[in-house]
Write a protein that holds these residues in place. Sequence first.
Motif: not given
Length: 395
Positions: A84-93, A158-162
Amino acid sequence: MNNLFIYYISSFLGLMAGSVFNYTIVIYSHSLSDNERFAGIVFFSAYIPFLFLSWQAGHLLDRHSRKLVVGLCQGISALACLIPALLSASGLLRSDNREILILFALLNGVAMSFVMPGRLAILGDLVREKLAQATMVQNVFMLLGFALAPVLAGWVRSALPFSVLFSINGLMYLVSLGLLLLVRLLPREAAKAQTTGARDFLKAAALPRQVLIGLFLSMILVGPIQVLLPEFGQKILQLGEAARGTLMGMLGLGLILGALFASRFSSHFSRGRILLAAIPLSGLIFCATALSRQTLPAAAGLVLTGVFLGMITAFAPALLQECTPNHLRGRVMSLFSLLFLLTPAASGLAYAFLADRLGTAETLLLAGFLTAAIGSITFLSLQALRQARGRTRQS
């Protein structure tokens, strides 16, 4: 470095990673949907595998290398974070396919169905004497991880993305796995492996049955705390991401204080009586938290609620460990893990549905009141547990 200490640190990181994951998926669910029910469903999905796998996990842990089983499952948990880290970073989630999050919650839940009881059962392969004391020490480390998890997640978020938060979560699982590989276990005792089954043991012994009942009733309150309190902090107390993570950490602080008290003074009090008394007291104090509209009294109430829940979570596994033979420990502690984790998930889901109808603060107040009422009745009903002081028998 001390072999047992390495194991404590490995357990701390592994179980803290589990708490970070569960908190992260709740706040991620809230960011993807305004529906409280979706957060409750995702949270429940992380624990539903315990319902179907706990008994099988116990059998596997009693028949094969507990260290190997736990290690493999922590590797699976790491994947449940890194994908999910990869999916979130790529905007797929995204919000329109948010149901994908349920799949990762289930995957982590499958792994933790083996990790949680395995972590407790391995202690029987590490120490032969003072197992109850070792269990309470490990419980302090576990609760420390639970306390720090929302604080860490809140400040990172609070400072970084999911995506970064999920990545850190996966790394914690991997470091824990690496430390576990360094731990040396004692030879497994197998002489009594076929003399009796766990079901027969629990049917014949009133104390472990009543410990599990008391644990079940106390964990009902934890579900609405985990699912609804982050939203309570945001909507009612008007807190930001880091502040509401810190608010959740107040419960963890109380859990640690309660567990430390239990570990330090367990020989001076009746463990069973304190465990039973702590159930209604935790509910009563939490009612005050639900009525609070200021951060300081809400935080103070959470600390006190955590103190009583911490004593329960310290005494319950200690009593079970010391009255359970090692060849049955995997199965009995799997039942403990099932109730310890699935009960909050189920109650969190149920109270989330109520919150959509009654409101968040009103539902939290109801949860505290019901816990206080049911706990009062339970104190009078479970006689064997009320009389239990604990002993130093090990198998």
